[in-house]
Scaffold this active site. Structure first.
Site, mmCIF file in Angstrom:
data_model
loop_
_atom_site.group_PDB
_atom_site.id
_atom_site.type_symbol
_atom_site.label_atom_id
_atom_site.label_comp_id
_atom_site.label_asym_id
_atom_site.label_seq_id
_atom_site.Cartn_x
_atom_site.Cartn_y
_atom_site.Cartn_z
ATOM 1 N N VAL A 710 -33.686 -1.689 -55.020
ATOM 2 C CA VAL A 710 -33.845 -2.670 -53.948
ATOM 3 C C VAL A 710 -32.571 -3.465 -53.732
ATOM 4 O O VAL A 710 -31.674 -3.513 -54.584
ATOM 5 C CB VAL A 710 -35.010 -3.635 -54.257
ATOM 6 N N CYS A 711 -32.474 -4.091 -52.556
ATOM 7 C CA CYS A 711 -31.376 -5.004 -52.263
ATOM 8 C C CYS A 711 -31.536 -6.262 -53.118
ATOM 9 O O CYS A 711 -32.662 -6.716 -53.323
ATOM 10 C CB CYS A 711 -31.367 -5.405 -50.796
ATOM 11 N N PRO A 712 -30.434 -6.894 -53.620
ATOM 12 C CA PRO A 712 -29.054 -6.486 -53.402
ATOM 13 C C PRO A 712 -28.516 -5.607 -54.530
ATOM 14 O O PRO A 712 -27.337 -5.344 -54.597
ATOM 15 C CB PRO A 712 -28.321 -7.826 -53.404
#
Length: 772
Positions: A710-712
């Site tokens: 997932v981001c970041p």
């Protein structure tokens, strides 16, 4: 109010899982702290006792929300709440498992603690009288709420080198202290258009700095671009290695204003090209007043005195602002309940937390001031005292803070008592700002004060508490200036010193427009003269009082002082392993016991292999993963010489083997890791410098599958991978659809690299990057 991010439920769930792992000893305290502190949960000075810091953008809560905060704290055995100098409120003295329950309860009323601590975007401040002051350019409250909503939803707001502080002021008077925040916005109108004068790099911490003017005028629609570029500038160039030089101002100290501004505008212009972040202000809509009580007429001398000191006329006709003072920012549960029920009838836009740790009420009609005065008397808020005494700021200090040296709250209490007993005409000095911090950190904002103190340790025949003296800040002037260091005073004589100085000022007040003007002419000399009066400290046998801090029951000591939590982050784990390696080497040199030597060598090898993995974005779950990751991330890419591969692989295959015959190799490996760490620059780049350079490997291209990341973290892993590559090398990454493909390529371009190819394959994306 700000809007909670979509991830808040997942964030709280993850935090709860880590609590259970921590309690079960499945994760180390430093790793748990790295998640706990950015969630706004701090351990207090008493072990196993925690504080929950609630984000209150612009210092604003509705009466209903504040009452619910009080009820939540009360449910978990806390009846004392604390207002901070960044316009937040804290629930203190909480058990660890209860912090999780509190986070979920706060979520239900639209509040969060995320970003309350750690290396994050902190609470966004606003002038306490924004929207009601007669000199307002315009109300900046909604801008703080909108920017909060945006930033707390962005993952990179929580992976910064250090804390990042933002503030808004509604006029050049700078009531929000924009000049001394990392990013400051001061309301301005040009050609009929709203916007801001923008300042960058200010700070009140150690080695404080006034921010540089970044824009004389920036239109309001550029608000997000400016904030995003400033955050990315800090993330890219801030010092992640040395927490003591990690704030944004140190980037200016290192590179200079011209270079930093060039970096900012490179990022800012690139963002404006590729991102659609034009800002549109949200119009705040508050529940209107529904007053059902009858006005109470009060005609006493006390009421008149109260109005002259604590009540101010607003720009709105027949409405008033009222200061409710709370000693050291502390307010009880019962008072919060009574207060919130009373003020709720005046609407939702009725209270703000101030940077002086008080509550400011607003929008009170004149004919209900008597009702409020009677209520204040009923709940025991002391407004019979002069405003000067009720407006002194003192951080929590060594009472609860693990970083505190001195008891700032005790010094405040003693100071108020001494001044109150003096014959000083306190009405004449009511606007002087006195701030006290228990240590060199600036939680008490002493560098922005007319007269400030911050704690230190002094020594005679033994240690005693003392304070540095700073004075003369000029905030909100054409040329703002921080308070200057002028001298030192022992804690015992601080109250008398302050009374003497105020007396000297009053005797000369007619010559000066302000206390600051006095300080910068003859005030410094007066301070030097007065401190000489208190220079000689009696020995411990002659007067023990000097060796007790104000409010302390035991002799002054640093025994219970712990490590501060403000800079908590994953990089604290480097220090943990570095200390293990060094202490184990020291103990190894002292023992002749083979079994003990073997255990120590295992510790050295284990911690050496794990120490720098965090810089490569790796968090292994067990010892086998540690050794595998070390080989992949350091030996395979030639950051550590391949001559150590055999030792690590032996450990990988048999972690319980006898290490004594590998002693020399393990010690050399440890030194190689330490040397690599010492070569690491502020951006986590390593300089390879070992003798076996002839076996270096040129890596022309690499592949990284970041699907499911997932981001970041996907961007962090991409950036870390690029950091170990040569200019011109290629990196191919696989990214999920949605946020990953929307965010990562643009972030990579912002870092200065090239995206050569980007194409969708089924439900994921292929991206080819050239390292620049």
């Amino acid at each position: 109010m700000y809007i909670l991010p979509n991830t808040i439920t997942e964030d709280i769930t993850n935090y709860g899982n880590l609590i259970e792992e921590f309690i079960a000893n499945k994760i180390e305290p430093v790793k748990f702290k790295a998640t706990r502190v950015p969630m706004g949960i701090y351990e207090q000075r008493k072990d196993d006792t925690f504080m929950v810091r609630i984000r209150c953008s612009a210092g604003h809560l509705s009466p209903f929300q504040l009452r619910q905060v009080a009820e939540i704290g009360h449910k978990y055995q806390n009846d004392l709440f604390h207002i901070t100098t960044r316009q937040e409120i804290q629930i203190q003295n909480i058990k660890l498992r209860d912090t999780l329950l509190i986070l979920n309860k706060l979520k239900e009323i639209g509040l969060a603690t995320k970003g309350g601590g750690g290396n994050t975007v902190r609470n966004i401040m606003v002038s306490i009288d924004s929207g009601i002051a007669k000199d307002d350019i315009f109300d900046v409250t909604s801008y703080a709420h909108d920017l909060t909503t945006k930033l707390i939803a962005e993952h990179d707001s929580f992976t910064l080198p250090r804390k990042f502080k933002i503030s808004f002021s509604a006029s050049e008077r700078d009531g929000g202290y924009a000049a001394v925040n990392d990013l400051g916005f001061i309301a301005k109108i040009k050609d009929g258009k709203r916007g801001f004068r923008v300042l960058l790099g200010g700070s009140l911490g150690s080695n404080p700095m006034i921010g540089y003017e970044l824009f004389d005028f920036a239109p309001e629609e550029d608000l997000y671009y400016i904030a995003d570029a400033a955050k990315k500038l800090f993330s890219r160039y801030g010092n992640r290695k040395n927490r003591h030089k990690a704030r944004l101002r140190y980037v200016f100290y290192k590179l200079g204003k011209k270079v930093v501004f060039q970096h900012f505008f490179d990022i800012y212009n690139e963002i404006k090209k590729i991102d659609n972040q034009k800002y549109t202000k949200t119009n705040l809509i508050f529940k209107k007043a529904d007053i059902k009580i009858q006005p109470e007429i009060v005609a006493s001398k006390e009421f008149t005195n109260w109005k002259s000191q604590y009540v101010s006329e607003q720009q709105q006709n027949d409405l008033y602002s009222v200061i409710l003072p709370f000693e050291n920012g502390n307010i009880s549960y019962s008072n919060l309940i009574i207060l919130t029920y009373f003020i709720e009838q005046f609407g939702d836009d009725v209270l703000r937390f101030s940077m002086r740790q008080n509550i400011h009420l607003r929008n009170i009609p004149s004919n209900y001031l008597g009702n409020l005065f009677n209520l204040i008397a009923k709940i025991g808020i002391n407004t019979n005292e002069a405003l000067l005494l009720n407006n002194i700021v003192a951080c929590t200090g060594a009472d609860t803070c693990r970083l505190g040296l001195c008891l700032a709250k005790g010094a405040n209490a003693a100071l108020k008592k001494t001044i109150a007993k003096s014959n000083l005409p306190l009405e004449e000095v009511k606007n002087i700002k006195i701030n006290i911090s228990g240590c060199p950190n600036s939680c008490g904002q002493q560098a922005a004060a007319d007269l400030g103190f911050y704690g230190k340790v002094s020594r005679n025949d033994r240690m005693y508490p003392a304070y540095h003296i700073v004075a003369g800040a000029k905030i909100g002037t054409d040329v703002p200036q921080l308070a200057e260091w002028i001298g030192e005073i022992n804690a015992r004589d601080l109250p008398n010193f302050t009374t003497d100085l105020l007396s000297a000022f009053v005797s000369k007040k007619a010559k000066y427009n302000s206390f600051s003007q006095y300080i910068h002419t003859e005030g410094k000399k007066d301070i030097e003269t007065i401190t000489l009066k208190y220079k000689n400290i009696p020995s411990f046998s002659d007067d023990k009082n000097y060796y007790f801090d104000w409010g302390a029951e035991s002799i002054f000591s640093l025994v219970n002082k712990g490590l501060g939590e403000c800079s908590a982050g994953l990089f604290d784990m480097i220090d943990l392993d570095l200390n293990i390696v060094n202490s184990s080497i020291e103990n190894l040199n002292k023992t002749n016991n083979n079994h003990e030597s073997n255990d120590l060598l295992h510790k050295i090898l284990f911690s050496s292999a794990r120490m720098l993995l965090v810089t490569r974005g790796v968090e292994p779950k067990n010892e086998t993963e540690i050794y595998k990751s070390f080989i992949e991330k350091f030996i395979d890419v030639n950051l550590i010489s391949p001559i150590y591969r055999e030792i690590v692989e032996l450990s990988l295959n048999n972690v319980h083997q006898n290490f004594t015959d590998k002693k020399a190799g393990i010690l050399n490996l440890a030194q190689a890791v330490i040397k690599l760490y010492e070569s690491m620059d502020d951006s986590l780049q390593f300089k390879i410098d070992y003798e076996e350079k002839d076996i270096s490997i040129s890596i022309a291209s690499r592949k990284k599958d970041l699907r499911g990341v997932v981001c970041p973290l996907n961007f962090v892993k991409t950036k870390i991978e690029l950091s170990s590559m040569k200019s011109g090398d290629l990196l191919e990454v696989l990214l999920d659809d949605g946020e990953p493909i929307e965010n990562v390529p643009g972030s990579i371009i912002n870092e200065g690299h090239k995206v050569l190819e980007q194409k969708k394959i089924e439900n994921y994306w292929f991206v080819k990057i050239e390292k620049v």
